[in-house]
Motif scaffolding. Structure first.
Motif, PDB file in Angstrom:
ATOM      1  N   GLU A 519       0.824  -1.221   0.000  1.00 44.22           N
ATOM      2  CA  GLU A 519       0.000   0.000   0.000  1.00 44.22           C
ATOM      3  C   GLU A 519       0.855   1.267   0.000  1.00 44.22           C
ATOM      4  O   GLU A 519       0.529   2.262   0.660  1.00 44.22           O
ATOM      5  N   LEU A 520       1.948   1.225  -0.746  1.00 42.31           N
ATOM      6  CA  LEU A 520       2.873   2.356  -0.753  1.00 42.31           C
ATOM      7  C   LEU A 520       2.215   3.632  -1.260  1.00 42.31           C
ATOM      8  O   LEU A 520       2.371   4.701  -0.658  1.00 42.31           O
ATOM      9  N   ASP A 521       1.460   3.531  -2.352  1.00 43.11           N
ATOM     10  CA  ASP A 521       0.828   4.734  -2.914  1.00 43.11           C
ATOM     11  C   ASP A 521      -0.145   5.378  -1.931  1.00 43.11           C
ATOM     12  O   ASP A 521      -0.179   6.601  -1.765  1.00 43.11           O
ATOM     13  N   GLU A 522      -0.940   4.532  -1.254  1.00 42.35           N
ATOM     14  CA  GLU A 522      -1.915   5.071  -0.296  1.00 42.35           C
ATOM     15  C   GLU A 522      -1.217   5.781   0.859  1.00 42.35           C
ATOM     16  O   GLU A 522      -1.616   6.876   1.280  1.00 42.35           O
ATOM     17  N   MET A 523      -0.161   5.152   1.389  1.00 43.84           N
ATOM     18  CA  MET A 523       0.545   5.752   2.516  1.00 43.84           C
ATOM     19  C   MET A 523       1.246   7.043   2.100  1.00 43.84           C
ATOM     20  O   MET A 523       1.275   8.020   2.869  1.00 43.84           O
ATOM     21  N   LEU A 524       1.799   7.062   0.889  1.00 39.33           N
ATOM     22  CA  LEU A 524       2.452   8.289   0.429  1.00 39.33           C
ATOM     23  C   LEU A 524       1.438   9.394   0.162  1.00 39.33           C
ATOM     24  O   LEU A 524       1.759  10.585   0.296  1.00 39.33           O
TER      25      LEU A 524
END
Length: 612
Positions: A519-524
């Motif tokens: 979930e890198l995009d969501e966290m960024l």
């Protein structure tokens, strides 16, 4: 299981000296048994070439200290014997040849003496007023080794042009002997100066009247543990002395401060520090040798550590041996309960993290900023597998995602990252990635020597609008900025990570699984745009860094230090104990914490389990 490389195994078993010694013996045998044959000239050059190759780093740069002096000594003496046999066989061992061989032997004989005695001439003190110290050699003694090696090569080849090469060998041997004699005289002077200083040290300390000592024993490249505290220890306003236990630590401190620094190598050396003016000792880590100093019960022993983090090392039973533990906020006290370490609450004093006084506040909500800079500050491997929290193995993935979002990146890895080949390679790849992006887009990323050496960590904080880090002390310091931050969980899910490391409640958690960041995009998005936990993060900052006015934040540490060292003014001594204690927050019981929201301690933020 730890693997050992072939080269390291060879060093451990001394295989290279064994090989060179064997070849040197064979060279002598060949010189005796095969006189006149071409192999007689070639045979000694083989071990010589190995010595040159093994010592290439020592030979082709200005020597540091003793350099290669004394190395491969046995083999080199054997090669002198082989050269002497060659000269005799070719009928050239006349007065000139004998002189060259004898002087070369004498030049070599100085090396073990020089190497051994240099170990006695250790540094001893620096920065004492009107007390110049002889802590360094007058010149690099290591020049003796290359001179002798070149002389040996010339002596070995002397049969090819003895009228030219033998005088050259004599000249080099005389020069080497002269340098060795000068070096031995310099060593004698350094040892004599150290002994005079040692004899006068009790009086020197009484005249200086240090009120406290800063005691330090640490691995190489750890001077930051001390330098982060020096500006605030200076502001206590009384004389103090830094005490180290080994030469590398002494050299590190000598290079970064003008304050008095003492090297005390043995246990009994510490006895001389007990002068009437001394009241306390500050420590910045939990090194094993700290117990050598703690045994002086007449002093107040205060642990500072060198950062605020949720690492297990921050809540170790070792803290019990100190009189006081200065902590940043209530979180540091609660951490002992979390790790199941019973400890008396009376030991704690909440003093904040004075180092964050110059950490700038956020420019505004990150979603409203036209351009965004993100600091990526990963930690290192740690000393054990269970303390390896580094995100560098996935660091390229994180940095690539930031670049794709148009962020400027500030990259500052932990200095110990260079100790690991894997982390070193990851750092190199990230630097190359940032350089390529800067060339393509014109974005001015901060990385390499600029971010890692020229800028301080606070400079990096202030250059960024958000941060991604690991379980590390930089997270606690960055909280003071109020800016968004993310923490990387290298082994567990977000919920378990937050349970283990409560500081993560103030961050967005990036979970690593099978080498990928989930979930890198969501966290960024949360980190660099929406920031849904902004207000809650500010509450956690108080919990970790103390409820201390920003405009006088560092003064809390100075006030508490002066009081615990007994330096309060006379009128302050007469105040009611309860009034005095109001300015010196210590630990509270778990029950007390629940009812003191209006006290000097910040209330504990709610533990919401679904935070990610």
């Amino acid at each position: 299981m730890t693997t050992i490389s072939i080269s390291k195994a060879a060093d451990m078993l001394s295989l290279w000296p064994l090989l060179v010694n064997t070849l040197a013996v064979l060279s002598t045998v060949v010189a005796v048994g095969l006189s006149g044959e071409p192999i007689v000239l070639i045979a000694p050059l083989v071990p010589m070439a190995i010595i040159l190759w093994r010592q290439r780093r020592t030979l082709f740069r200005v020597p540091r200290g003793i350099g290669g002096t004394g190395r491969y000594q046995t083999a080199r003496f054997l090669l002198i014997a082989a050269a002497t046999v060659q000269l005799y066989t070719f009928g050239e061992l006349g007065a000139l040849g004998i002189t060259a061989c004898v002087l070369t032997i004498l030049a070599f004989a100085f090396e073990p003496m020089l190497s051994s005695l240099n170990g006695v001439a250790v540094p001893y003190a620096a920065g004492f007023p009107n007390r110049p110290a002889r802590n360094r050699a007058a010149f690099p003694y290591g020049w003796v080794f290359p001179l002798n090696l070149v002389g040996l090569i010339i002596l070995t080849l002397a049969t090819t042009a003895h009228l030219v090469l033998l005088p050259a060998a004599i000249l080099l041997a005389v020069l080497s002997i002269g340098l060795s004699a000068f070096a031995l005289a310099d060593i004698a002077g350094r040892v004599s100066a150290r002994r005079r200083f040692q004899a006068e040290l009790p009086q020197i300390l009484e005249d200086l009247a240090p009120v406290f000592y800063v005691y330090w024993y640490a691995p190489p490249r750890s001077a930051f543990q001390i330098t982060m505290w020096l500006p605030y220890l200076e502001r206590i306003g009384v004389p103090f002395v830094l005490v180290t236990r080994n030469v590398p630590n002494f050299r590190q401190l000598e290079a970064v401060t003008d304050h008095p620094v003492l090297l005390r190598r043995s246990l009994t050396d510490l006895d001389d520090l007990m002068v009437p003016s001394a009241r306390g000792v500050f420590y910045v880590n939990n090194a094993m040798r700290n117990n050598h100093m703690v045994r002086y019960s007449q002093l107040t022993h205060i642990q500072l550590l060198h950062g605020e983090s949720d690492k297990a090392a921050s809540a170790t039973p070792i803290i019990r041996m100190y009189d006081l533990d200065f902590v940043a906020g209530q979180a540091a006290i609660d951490r002992f309960e979390t790790f199941g370490v019973p400890i008396s609450p009376e030991i704690f004093r909440i003093v904040g993290r004075p180092q964050v006084e110059h950490v700038a506040e956020e420019r505004g909500p990150i979603g409203e900023l036209a351009d965004r800079s993100v600091l990526y500050a990963p930690t290192w491997l740690g000393y054990q597998a269970e303390t390896n929290y580094s995100s560098l193995p996935v660091g390229t993935t994180i940095v690539r995602a930031l670049l794709e979002r148009g962020c400027r990146v500030v990259f500052r890895p932990h200095p110990y990252s260079e100790r690991s080949p894997e982390l070193r390679a990851a750092c190199r790849e990230i630097r190359e990635m940032l350089a390529a992006d800067a060339a393509a887009t014109g974005r001015e990323h901060l990385y390499g020597a600029l971010a890692e050496e020229e800028m301080t960590i606070v400079d990096c904080f202030n250059a960024a609008d958000a941060m991604i880090s690991d379980v590390s002390a930089v997270v606690g310091d960055f909280l003071h900025s109020g800016k968004p931050l993310a923490m990387v969980s290298p082994r567990t899910g977000a919920e378990e990570f937050v349970e283990l490391f409560p500081m993560a409640r103030a961050a967005y958690v990036l979970v690593v699984q099978d080498g990928d960041v989930l979930e890198l995009d969501e966290m960024l998005d949360h980190l660099t745009a929406t920031d849904p936990h902004r207000e809650e993060r500010h509450r956690w900052a108080t919990y970790y860094l103390g409820d201390i006015p920003r405009e006088s934040y560092a003064e809390r540490f100075i006030e508490v230090s002066r009081r615990e060292l007994g330096l309060v003014a006379d009128q302050d001594r007469g105040r009611d104990p309860e009034d005095r204690d109001a300015t010196l927050p210590a630990a509270r019981s778990a029950e007390g914490r629940a009812h003191e929201a209006g006290s000097d301690h910040s209330p504990r933020p709610p533990r919401d389990r679904d935070r990610s």
